[in-house]
Design a protein around this motif. Structure first.
Motif, mmCIF file in Angstrom:
data_model
loop_
_atom_site.group_PDB
_atom_site.id
_atom_site.type_symbol
_atom_site.label_atom_id
_atom_site.label_comp_id
_atom_site.label_asym_id
_atom_site.label_seq_id
_atom_site.Cartn_x
_atom_site.Cartn_y
_atom_site.Cartn_z
ATOM 1 N N ASP A 1 0.722 -1.332 0.150
ATOM 2 C CA ASP A 1 0.243 0.147 -0.010
ATOM 3 C C ASP A 1 1.032 1.238 -0.027
ATOM 4 O O ASP A 1 0.401 2.429 -0.568
ATOM 5 C CB ASP A 1 -1.022 0.220 1.063
ATOM 6 N N GLN A 2 2.020 1.249 0.560
ATOM 7 C CA GLN A 2 2.961 2.549 0.774
ATOM 8 C C GLN A 2 4.289 2.266 0.684
ATOM 9 O O GLN A 2 4.571 0.880 1.028
ATOM 10 C CB GLN A 2 2.483 3.053 2.169
ATOM 11 N N ARG B 1 6.702 3.916 -6.913
ATOM 12 C CA ARG B 1 5.122 4.047 -6.368
ATOM 13 C C ARG B 1 4.535 2.867 -6.494
ATOM 14 O O ARG B 1 4.288 2.177 -7.360
ATOM 15 C CB ARG B 1 4.313 5.067 -7.419
ATOM 16 N N LYS C 1 1.581 1.320 -6.090
ATOM 17 C CA LYS C 1 0.229 0.763 -6.884
ATOM 18 C C LYS C 1 0.693 0.844 -8.361
ATOM 19 O O LYS C 1 0.393 -0.177 -9.110
ATOM 20 C CB LYS C 1 -0.965 2.074 -6.901
#
Length: 316
Positions: free
Chosen positions: A110-111, A176, A178
């Motif tokens: 997610d991050q 990044r 995603k």
């Protein structure tokens, strides 16, 4: 009328019988992979769940047998992020033939920060793509021993709008989460299509098919305790999304059809009927980067260099 738009006669609720066949589902212990395994188990086949978490795999096995009485289900430990472990996983199958493998397992972070495996590969690219690429080398003898066996590679709807940077496949400069995930799934889909071209080139009867599940939400997914629990509140909150998305049970349909439908051919892409997001599984056109055979060959060469393996070299 084009076959892409012809009436669909496939019945997701009445699957063909497959007694005596062996199917391996990577990541079959949870999510969409669980429902792929459950639906395949309902055909009478033996289904093997590949999972890095033995306890979760056993819970999935119990849940499948509760939903499909008499199902033939077992599991092996499979950690796609650890390339050195894959031979042991293939040996643990203890099979003489493998009718199909569904490459479903995947990791979505997610991050940041960017994470790497012990082999030094970015975690999502390593798990979603490189692990499956390398596993194919170890499974090749079993697939070759089985006439018209199938390799079903599960991609992602998001991958179709992404592009690859061949000089930065592992997102060392532009991480990044995603986007890195979507790129890893694009690499995986390119692998599935290139694999079929190479199988045809050596005269193999094994088919390589690519699928994607569309969009799926837990809140729309039927409960399968203890693998998946859903409260009434979650179900009600998920109802508006049901106009656009679907359950993970429905999201399993393209992969299940790719395994079982005798009309499926190698090199095809299957996904949900409605805008590629939800609905019954249909054949989709291959466009954009997915149709770029030179790109696919370059991704194959890079993957071979990173894993030290070339899956098609183990087919003899």
């Amino acid at each position: 009328m084009s076959s892409l738009h012809s009436p669909d006669t496939w019945d997701v609720k009445r699957l063909p019988r497959a007694e005596g066949k062996n199917f391996l589902v990577t990541g079959g212990n949870a999510g969409i992979g669980y429902f792929v395994a459950e639906q395949l188990a309902g055909t009478g086949a033996t289904v093997i769940l590949g999972s890095r978490d033995t306890a979760k795999a056993e819970a999935a096995r119990v849940a499948i047998r509760a939903h499909v009485p008499g199902a033939h289900v077992r599991h092996i430990r499979l950690d796609l992020a650890d390339l050195s472990s894959l031979k042991g996983s293939a040996d643990a199958l203890k099979l003489e033939r493998l009718d199909a493998v569904v490459y479903n397992a995947g990791v979505l972070l997610d991050q940041p920060p960017r994470r790497v495996t012990e082999d030094g590969n970015e975690l999502m690219f390593a798990t979603n793509h490189l692990g499956h690429f390398a596993l194919t080398w170890w499974l090749a003898p079993l697939l070759t021993a089985t006439p018209v066996s199938r390799v079903v590679t599960t991609g992602s709807f998001t991958a179709k709008s992404e592009s690859l940077d061949l000089d930065d496949l592992q997102s060392t400069r532009d991480y990044r989460p995603k986007r890195t995930y979507a790129r890893s799934k694009l690499a995986q889909m390119l692998f599935g299509l290139e694999l079929d071209r190479r199988l045809r080139a050596v005269g193999s009867t094994t088919l390589s098919v690519v699928t994607h599940p569309g969009g799926a939400l837990d809140s729309l997914t039927p409960a399968r305790p203890p693998v998946h629990l859903r409260t009434t509140g979650e179900r009600l909150r998920g109802l508006p999304a049901g106009l656009l998305l679907q359950s993970k049970e429905a999201a399993a349909w393209p992969a299940v059809r790719a395994v079982l439908d005798p009309s499926v051919r190698g090199g095809q892409l299957w996904g949900p009927r409605v805008f590629g997001i939800r609905g019954l599984p249909i054949l989709e056109p291959i466009r954009g980067d997915l149709a770029d055979t030179e790109l696919a060959a370059r991704v194959w060469a890079a993957s071979s260099g990173l894993t030290g393996l070339d899956p098609c070299s183990n087919l003899g």
